[in-house]
Design a protein around this motif. Sequence first.
Motif, PDB file in Angstrom:
ATOM      1  N   LEU A 196       0.875  -1.169   0.000  1.00 52.52           N
ATOM      2  CA  LEU A 196       0.000   0.000   0.000  1.00 52.52           C
ATOM      3  C   LEU A 196       0.914   1.221   0.000  1.00 52.52           C
ATOM      4  N   HIS A 197       1.130   1.781  -1.177  1.00 55.28           N
ATOM      5  CA  HIS A 197       2.077   2.876  -1.325  1.00 55.28           C
ATOM      6  C   HIS A 197       1.353   4.189  -1.599  1.00 55.28           C
ATOM      7  N   PHE A 198       1.590   5.133  -0.747  1.00 56.76           N
ATOM      8  CA  PHE A 198       1.074   6.499  -0.865  1.00 56.76           C
ATOM      9  C   PHE A 198      -0.446   6.553  -1.079  1.00 56.76           C
ATOM     10  N   PRO A 199      -1.194   5.932  -0.153  1.00 51.58           N
ATOM     11  CA  PRO A 199      -2.654   6.076  -0.216  1.00 51.58           C
ATOM     12  C   PRO A 199      -3.054   7.506   0.123  1.00 51.58           C
ATOM     13  N   VAL A 200      -4.251   7.895  -0.276  1.00 48.86           N
ATOM     14  CA  VAL A 200      -4.780   9.193   0.145  1.00 48.86           C
ATOM     15  C   VAL A 200      -4.842   9.184   1.667  1.00 48.86           C
ATOM     16  N   PRO A 201      -4.196  10.129   2.353  1.00 47.22           N
ATOM     17  CA  PRO A 201      -4.084  10.036   3.819  1.00 47.22           C
ATOM     18  C   PRO A 201      -5.381  10.261   4.578  1.00 47.22           C
ATOM     19  N   TRP A 202      -6.299  11.067   4.031  1.00 46.28           N
ATOM     20  CA  TRP A 202      -7.558  11.358   4.723  1.00 46.28           C
ATOM     21  C   TRP A 202      -7.332  11.715   6.187  1.00 46.28           C
ATOM     22  N   ASP A 203      -6.386  12.611   6.442  1.00 53.56           N
ATOM     23  CA  ASP A 203      -6.094  12.995   7.833  1.00 53.56           C
ATOM     24  C   ASP A 203      -7.281  13.666   8.514  1.00 53.56           C
ATOM     25  N   ASP A 204      -8.160  14.291   7.735  1.00 53.29           N
ATOM     26  CA  ASP A 204      -9.349  14.940   8.302  1.00 53.29           C
ATOM     27  C   ASP A 204     -10.567  14.030   8.312  1.00 53.29           C
ATOM     28  N   ALA A 205     -10.448  12.844   7.703  1.00 55.66           N
ATOM     29  CA  ALA A 205     -11.584  11.913   7.644  1.00 55.66           C
ATOM     30  C   ALA A 205     -11.069  10.478   7.726  1.00 55.66           C
ATOM     31  N   PRO A 206     -10.589  10.043   8.898  1.00 57.90           N
ATOM     32  CA  PRO A 206      -9.963   8.718   9.036  1.00 57.90           C
ATOM     33  C   PRO A 206     -10.860   7.558   8.621  1.00 57.90           C
ATOM     34  N   HIS A 207     -12.186   7.734   8.713  1.00 56.81           N
ATOM     35  CA  HIS A 207     -13.089   6.646   8.353  1.00 56.81           C
ATOM     36  C   HIS A 207     -13.018   6.300   6.872  1.00 56.81           C
ATOM     37  N   ARG A 208     -12.394   7.177   6.067  1.00 58.48           N
ATOM     38  CA  ARG A 208     -12.285   6.909   4.637  1.00 58.48           C
ATOM     39  C   ARG A 208     -10.975   6.204   4.274  1.00 58.48           C
ATOM     40  N   ARG A 209     -10.132   5.974   5.248  1.00 60.43           N
ATOM     41  CA  ARG A 209      -8.855   5.325   4.971  1.00 60.43           C
ATOM     42  C   ARG A 209      -9.037   3.840   4.642  1.00 60.43           C
ATOM     43  N   VAL A 210      -8.114   3.335   3.841  1.00 54.70           N
ATOM     44  CA  VAL A 210      -8.115   1.905   3.552  1.00 54.70           C
ATOM     45  C   VAL A 210      -7.848   1.113   4.825  1.00 54.70           C
ATOM     46  N   ILE A 211      -6.889   1.570   5.617  1.00 59.58           N
ATOM     47  CA  ILE A 211      -6.515   0.854   6.842  1.00 59.58           C
ATOM     48  C   ILE A 211      -7.543   1.108   7.943  1.00 59.58           C
ATOM     49  N   SER A 212      -7.944   0.040   8.608  1.00 60.12           N
ATOM     50  CA  SER A 212      -8.914   0.105   9.707  1.00 60.12           C
ATOM     51  C   SER A 212      -8.711  -1.146  10.558  1.00 60.12           C
ATOM     52  N   ASP A 213      -9.487  -1.300  11.602  1.00 59.38           N
ATOM     53  CA  ASP A 213      -9.413  -2.518  12.414  1.00 59.38           C
ATOM     54  C   ASP A 213      -9.741  -3.753  11.571  1.00 59.38           C
ATOM     55  N   GLU A 214     -10.773  -3.644  10.738  1.00 66.71           N
ATOM     56  CA  GLU A 214     -11.166  -4.772   9.901  1.00 66.71           C
ATOM     57  C   GLU A 214     -10.089  -5.079   8.859  1.00 66.71           C
ATOM     58  N   PHE A 215      -9.520  -4.028   8.259  1.00 68.50           N
ATOM     59  CA  PHE A 215      -8.450  -4.225   7.286  1.00 68.50           C
ATOM     60  C   PHE A 215      -7.260  -4.935   7.937  1.00 68.50           C
ATOM     61  N   ALA A 216      -6.891  -4.499   9.146  1.00 70.89           N
ATOM     62  CA  ALA A 216      -5.771  -5.132   9.851  1.00 70.89           C
ATOM     63  C   ALA A 216      -6.044  -6.614  10.110  1.00 70.89           C
ATOM     64  N   SER A 217      -7.278  -6.941  10.467  1.00 61.79           N
ATOM     65  CA  SER A 217      -7.612  -8.349  10.727  1.00 61.79           C
ATOM     66  C   SER A 217      -7.527  -9.178   9.453  1.00 61.79           C
ATOM     67  N   GLN A 218      -7.919  -8.584   8.319  1.00 60.50           N
ATOM     68  CA  GLN A 218      -7.844  -9.300   7.047  1.00 60.50           C
ATOM     69  C   GLN A 218      -6.401  -9.459   6.577  1.00 60.50           C
ATOM     70  N   ILE A 219      -5.561  -8.465   6.861  1.00 62.65           N
ATOM     71  CA  ILE A 219      -4.136  -8.584   6.544  1.00 62.65           C
ATOM     72  C   ILE A 219      -3.529  -9.742   7.340  1.00 62.65           C
ATOM     73  N   ALA A 220      -3.823  -9.794   8.631  1.00 62.54           N
ATOM     74  CA  ALA A 220      -3.297 -10.865   9.478  1.00 62.54           C
ATOM     75  C   ALA A 220      -3.826 -12.231   9.035  1.00 62.54           C
ATOM     76  N   ARG A 221      -5.047 -12.280   8.528  1.00 64.21           N
ATOM     77  CA  ARG A 221      -5.659 -13.543   8.114  1.00 64.21           C
ATOM     78  C   ARG A 221      -5.122 -14.034   6.769  1.00 64.21           C
ATOM     79  N   THR A 222      -4.943 -13.121   5.818  1.00 64.40           N
ATOM     80  CA  THR A 222      -4.592 -13.534   4.455  1.00 64.40           C
ATOM     81  C   THR A 222      -3.090 -13.693   4.221  1.00 64.40           C
TER      82      THR A 222
END
Length: 409
Positions: A196-222
Motif C-alpha cells: 500500500l504505497h502512498f494512499p490518500v491520507p484522509w487525515d481529516d476523515a480517518p473513516h475513509r482510509r483503507v486501513i482500519s481494524d477490519e483491514f488489519a484483521s484481514q491482513i493478518a488472516r490472508t
Amino acid sequence: MPNFITQSVSLPPLPIKLGETEFLETARGRNLTLVRTKSFDSEFFITLKPSGDKVIVKGEKITKPAKIGHLQRALEIFKERFCGRIISQAFAYKDSSLTKKTPLILGENEILSLVKSSKFNKIFIEIGFGSGRHLLHQARSNQDALLIGIEIYKPAIEQVAKLAIREGLQNIALIATDARVLLSLLPAGCLQRVFLHFPVPWDDAPHRRVISDEFASQIARTLGRGGRFELRTDSKEYFLYAMQKLSPYVQRKAGEISHFKNRDAAVASKYEDRWRKMDKNIYDLIYENKTASLGEPQQFEMEFLKFDAAAIARNFKNSTFKGEDFFVHFEEIFYFDAQKSLDADGACAASGGVNFNAGSGSNFTSKTNSNPCANLDGGFISYEAGADSMTEAINLNAMRGKNLTKRAN
C-alpha cells in the motif's frame, strides 16, 4: 467522461438490442434519468440530465467501465438512434481494440479462481497501483509470483494493462474493486506480500482510509507465515494510525513491525519524486506475519425480507452515515420504469413513457398511476409514487456483475 448535448431524446420501448449494445431499462430520479446499458462485456448506466433548453447525455461515473470504448460505442449508438439535433459532443468513438476485452483486467470471481488455482509460487497484491511503476517492477523482479493490482481509477487500469502486455508480462492481473472487499474473500494465508504505497491520507476523515481494524484483521488472516504488509506514505499521521491498528497483533506475538524514515526504494512513484524535491519525509511501515493464518473468507448475503418501500420514498433525504471504517451516502432515489416507455416516434405508447424534449418551456409533473407520458422541458420531473412504481429500487453497484435491480416486494 465522454458526453454529448442534444435538444431532445426519444426512447423506444426497452429492452432493445442494437448490435453489440443493449439498452435494458430506465430509472428515474428527481432530475436525472438512468439508462441501464450493456455494451460488449460491460454493464453500466448512461445518464440523461436536463439543463436549460437541452439534455446532457453521458456515462454515469460510478459504473463507468474500465474499457472506455464500451461506453463510447454505446453513446454513439444512443446518439444516432434516439436523439434529435446534437448541440455539442465531447467524445470520438473509433472502432478499434478499445472495445476488445483486455486479458489482464479481471472481475472478482476470475481473481478468486486464479488465486485458488494459481500456478505461481507466490501471490502479491498492490492496493492503488496508480501509474503502475512499482507493480510492473515487482512483476519483472518476481517472475514466480502473481501480481494482483487493485485500483479504482479505471483509466489507470487500462494504461497499466497495456504496458504489461507490451512488455510481455504474464504474471499480472488487474481489478477495479474495493481492496477491503477482495481481501475478505481470499483464502487464509494465501498472500506473501501486500503493498500500500502512498494512499490518500484522509487525515481529516480517518473513516475513509483503507486501513482500519477490519483491514488489519484481514491482513493478518490472508498473509502466510513470513508474509509482509508494506505501507509507504508521506503522512506521519497515517503512519502512526497504521501502527496503532496493527499493534494488537504484535502484542499477541502474531507478527512484528519494523519502520523506517526516508529509506530509498527500489522504484519511486511520481508522487514520491515530487515530495522528495519538496524535502518531505517518507515513512515505511512493514508488518511481518509470524503465525499460520486461520479463518475463512467472508460470505456476503444481501437479503432484505421486510421493508416498506413507500415509506422509504416518503421519508427519503440526502444523508450520510459514518462508521469507524466506512461511510454510506444516500444521495438519490430512482424508480425503474418497467413498462413506461415511448414508441419509436416519441409518442406516448400504450404502456406509457417519457419524452426528453428540451425547449417547450414548461415543467410537467406526472403521476405514475395516471398519465404516464411526461415531457422533459429542460426542467424537472417529479413522480407521485403509486403502488406499481414502488415495486422496484436501484442498486448502483454495477461493477459486481449482478442484476442492478432489487424488488422491494
